[in-house]
Scaffold this active site. Structure first.
Site, PDB file in Angstrom:
ATOM      1  N   LYS A  13       0.838  -1.202   0.000  1.00 60.47           N
ATOM      2  CA  LYS A  13       0.000   0.000   0.000  1.00 60.47           C
ATOM      3  C   LYS A  13       0.877   1.258   0.000  1.00 60.47           C
ATOM      4  O   LYS A  13       2.088   1.183   0.242  1.00 60.47           O
ATOM      5  CB  LYS A  13      -0.922  -0.031   1.230  1.00 60.47           C
ATOM      6  CG  LYS A  13      -1.937  -1.188   1.197  1.00 60.47           C
ATOM      7  CD  LYS A  13      -2.852  -1.134   2.424  1.00 60.47           C
ATOM      8  CE  LYS A  13      -3.880  -2.253   2.396  1.00 60.47           C
ATOM      9  NZ  LYS A  13      -4.814  -2.170   3.559  1.00 60.47           N
ATOM     10  N   TYR A  53     -12.222  -3.122  -3.727  1.00 60.35           N
ATOM     11  CA  TYR A  53     -12.788  -3.121  -2.373  1.00 60.35           C
ATOM     12  C   TYR A  53     -14.317  -3.176  -2.408  1.00 60.35           C
ATOM     13  O   TYR A  53     -14.976  -2.591  -1.533  1.00 60.35           O
ATOM     14  CB  TYR A  53     -12.308  -1.889  -1.602  1.00 60.35           C
ATOM     15  CG  TYR A  53     -10.890  -2.013  -1.060  1.00 60.35           C
ATOM     16  CD1 TYR A  53     -10.510  -3.091  -0.252  1.00 60.35           C
ATOM     17  CD2 TYR A  53      -9.930  -1.036  -1.321  1.00 60.35           C
ATOM     18  CE1 TYR A  53      -9.213  -3.198   0.254  1.00 60.35           C
ATOM     19  CE2 TYR A  53      -8.628  -1.132  -0.811  1.00 60.35           C
ATOM     20  CZ  TYR A  53      -8.286  -2.218  -0.019  1.00 60.35           C
ATOM     21  OH  TYR A  53      -7.004  -2.322   0.502  1.00 60.35           O
ATOM     22  N   ARG A  89      -1.401 -14.246   3.770  1.00 58.72           N
ATOM     23  CA  ARG A  89      -2.198 -13.642   4.856  1.00 58.72           C
ATOM     24  C   ARG A  89      -1.502 -13.877   6.194  1.00 58.72           C
ATOM     25  O   ARG A  89      -1.518 -13.026   7.081  1.00 58.72           O
ATOM     26  CB  ARG A  89      -3.605 -14.239   4.891  1.00 58.72           C
ATOM     27  CG  ARG A  89      -4.433 -14.004   3.635  1.00 58.72           C
ATOM     28  CD  ARG A  89      -5.162 -12.706   3.600  1.00 58.72           C
ATOM     29  NE  ARG A  89      -6.160 -12.570   4.622  1.00 58.72           N
ATOM     30  CZ  ARG A  89      -6.936 -11.492   4.740  1.00 58.72           C
ATOM     31  NH1 ARG A  89      -6.793 -10.465   3.896  1.00 58.72           N
ATOM     32  NH2 ARG A  89      -7.819 -11.404   5.691  1.00 58.72           N
ATOM     33  N   THR A  95      -5.121  -7.450  10.674  1.00 59.39           N
ATOM     34  CA  THR A  95      -5.404  -6.143  10.070  1.00 59.39           C
ATOM     35  C   THR A  95      -4.862  -4.981  10.896  1.00 59.39           C
ATOM     36  O   THR A  95      -4.312  -4.027  10.340  1.00 59.39           O
ATOM     37  CB  THR A  95      -6.938  -5.989   9.893  1.00 59.39           C
ATOM     38  OG1 THR A  95      -7.433  -7.105   9.145  1.00 59.39           O
ATOM     39  CG2 THR A  95      -7.281  -4.693   9.172  1.00 59.39           C
ATOM     40  N   ASN A 120      -1.818  -0.252   7.055  1.00 65.05           N
ATOM     41  CA  ASN A 120      -1.207  -1.510   7.480  1.00 65.05           C
ATOM     42  C   ASN A 120      -0.336  -2.163   6.408  1.00 65.05           C
ATOM     43  O   ASN A 120      -0.189  -3.381   6.382  1.00 65.05           O
ATOM     44  CB  ASN A 120      -2.293  -2.465   7.989  1.00 65.05           C
ATOM     45  CG  ASN A 120      -3.394  -2.652   6.957  1.00 65.05           C
ATOM     46  OD1 ASN A 120      -3.259  -2.218   5.817  1.00 65.05           O
ATOM     47  ND2 ASN A 120      -4.476  -3.299   7.342  1.00 65.05           N
ATOM     48  N   HIS A 123      -1.882  -5.492   1.311  1.00 67.52           N
ATOM     49  CA  HIS A 123      -3.143  -6.187   1.057  1.00 67.52           C
ATOM     50  C   HIS A 123      -2.803  -7.580   0.545  1.00 67.52           C
ATOM     51  O   HIS A 123      -1.833  -7.738  -0.200  1.00 67.52           O
ATOM     52  CB  HIS A 123      -3.952  -5.458  -0.024  1.00 67.52           C
ATOM     53  CG  HIS A 123      -5.072  -6.302  -0.579  1.00 67.52           C
ATOM     54  ND1 HIS A 123      -6.293  -6.390   0.028  1.00 67.52           N
ATOM     55  CD2 HIS A 123      -5.112  -7.141  -1.650  1.00 67.52           C
ATOM     56  CE1 HIS A 123      -7.054  -7.248  -0.648  1.00 67.52           C
ATOM     57  NE2 HIS A 123      -6.353  -7.716  -1.676  1.00 67.52           N
ATOM     58  N   GLU A 134      -9.245 -10.219  -8.139  1.00 70.74           N
ATOM     59  CA  GLU A 134      -8.291  -9.119  -7.928  1.00 70.74           C
ATOM     60  C   GLU A 134      -7.139  -9.164  -8.933  1.00 70.74           C
ATOM     61  O   GLU A 134      -6.664  -8.121  -9.387  1.00 70.74           O
ATOM     62  CB  GLU A 134      -7.768  -9.174  -6.491  1.00 70.74           C
ATOM     63  CG  GLU A 134      -8.864  -8.869  -5.471  1.00 70.74           C
ATOM     64  CD  GLU A 134      -8.454  -9.128  -4.021  1.00 70.74           C
ATOM     65  OE1 GLU A 134      -7.283  -9.465  -3.776  1.00 70.74           O
ATOM     66  OE2 GLU A 134      -9.323  -8.994  -3.139  1.00 70.74           O
TER      67      GLU A 134
HETATM   68  P1  IDP Z   1      -7.560  -7.047   5.491  1.00 70.28           P
HETATM   69  O1  IDP Z   1      -6.742  -6.056   4.688  1.00 70.28           O
HETATM   70  O2  IDP Z   1      -6.801  -7.530   6.683  1.00 70.28           O
HETATM   71  O3  IDP Z   1      -8.135  -8.145   4.638  1.00 70.28           O
HETATM   72  P2  IDP Z   1     -10.234  -5.889   5.519  1.00 70.28           P
HETATM   73  O4  IDP Z   1     -11.227  -6.111   6.602  1.00 70.28           O
HETATM   74  O5  IDP Z   1     -10.468  -6.560   4.192  1.00 70.28           O
HETATM   75  O6  IDP Z   1      -8.793  -6.232   6.098  1.00 70.28           O
HETATM   76  O7  IDP Z   1     -10.182  -4.305   5.288  1.00 70.28           O
HETATM   77  C1  IDP Z   1      -9.539  -3.747   4.173  1.00 70.28           C
HETATM   78  C2  IDP Z   1      -8.674  -2.598   4.632  1.00 70.28           C
HETATM   79  O8  IDP Z   1      -9.505  -1.532   5.124  1.00 70.28           O
HETATM   80  C3  IDP Z   1      -7.755  -2.919   5.817  1.00 70.28           C
HETATM   81  O9  IDP Z   1      -6.540  -3.548   5.408  1.00 70.28           O
HETATM   82  C4  IDP Z   1      -7.523  -1.566   6.426  1.00 70.28           C
HETATM   83  O10 IDP Z   1      -6.568  -0.804   5.663  1.00 70.28           O
HETATM   84  C5  IDP Z   1      -8.892  -0.906   6.260  1.00 70.28           C
HETATM   85  N1  IDP Z   1      -9.791  -1.120   7.404  1.00 70.28           N
HETATM   86  C6  IDP Z   1     -10.419  -2.283   7.745  1.00 70.28           C
HETATM   87  N2  IDP Z   1     -11.179  -2.134   8.837  1.00 70.28           N
HETATM   88  C7  IDP Z   1     -11.068  -0.839   9.192  1.00 70.28           C
HETATM   89  C8  IDP Z   1     -11.659  -0.055  10.258  1.00 70.28           C
HETATM   90  O11 IDP Z   1     -12.438  -0.531  11.076  1.00 70.28           O
HETATM   91  N3  IDP Z   1     -11.283   1.264  10.312  1.00 70.28           N
HETATM   92  C9  IDP Z   1     -10.449   1.822   9.422  1.00 70.28           C
HETATM   93  N4  IDP Z   1      -9.875   1.125   8.405  1.00 70.28           N
HETATM   94  C10 IDP Z   1     -10.190  -0.187   8.288  1.00 70.28           C
HETATM   95 MG    MG Z   2      -9.521  -7.978   3.027  1.00 66.51          MG
END
Ligand code: IDP
Ligand code: MG
Length: 142
Positions: A13, A53, A89, A95, A120, A123, A134
């Site tokens: 990212k 997304y 993963r 996350t 974070n 992805h 994707e």
């Molecule tokens: P992942 O990347 O671990 O699969 P996802 O739930 O798919 O997590 O969420 C996609 C991205 O959205 C996350 O990597 C993070 O950057 C952001 N994100 C997810 N949940 C939250 C939240 O509750 N608040 C703010 N950003 C979030």
């Molecule tokens: Mg995800």
């Protein structure tokens, strides 16, 4: 008969690219034994992110997430190997980088910043279906 090996879509990212962590993240993918199939620095667009997304459209963090993903280039990667979807993963960690396990990319290199979106670093596709979808979004030629 050989079982076809699996592919996943990984993104470094904008926070990871800006911090100069692309090489470190590629190193961890390769050190685990996965093969790099495609690696390209790309600029996302709102349309592309809406597809990528799709499951998050309408959530409170969706717009901050899109703004974050548009804030700089991302390194798009296709990696290949047995159970690579699950394996990456696992390398990425949870996350939330504050509580992601040490030893993971997010746990070792990420931390919380006071932004509306969780930054974070990476992805990774979460299922075979997501990976196929994707990869087609980011690398239509594959
Ligand atoms: P992942 O990347 O671990 O699969 P996802 O739930 O798919 O997590 O969420 C996609 C991205 O959205 C996350 O990597 C993070 O950057 C952001 N994100 C997810 N949940 C939250 C939240 O509750 N608040 C703010 N950003 C979030
Ligand atoms: Mg995800």
């Amino acid at each position: 008969m050989t079982v076809p090996t699996e592919r996943t879509l990984i993104l470094v990212k904008p926070d990871g690219v800006e911090r100069g962590l692309s090489g470190e993240i590629l190193r961890r993918i390769e050190a685990k034994g996965y093969t790099l199939v495609a690696v390209e620095l790309k600029s996302a667009t709102p349309e592309l992110l809406e597809q990528h997304y799709a499951e998050h459209v309408g959530k409170p963090f969706y717009q901050p997430l899109v703004d974050f993903m548009l804030s700089g280039p991302v390194l798009a990667i296709v990696a290949e190997g047995d159970r690579v979807i699950e394996g990456f993963r696992s390398l990425a960690g949870a996350t939330d980088p504050t509580t992601a396990a040490p030893g993971t990319i997010r746990g070792d290199l990420g931390r919380h910043w006071p932004t509306k979106v969780i930054q974070n670093l990476v992805h990774g596709s979460d299922s075979e279906e997501s990976a196929a979808r994707e990869i087609a979004i980011w690398f239509p030629a594959l």
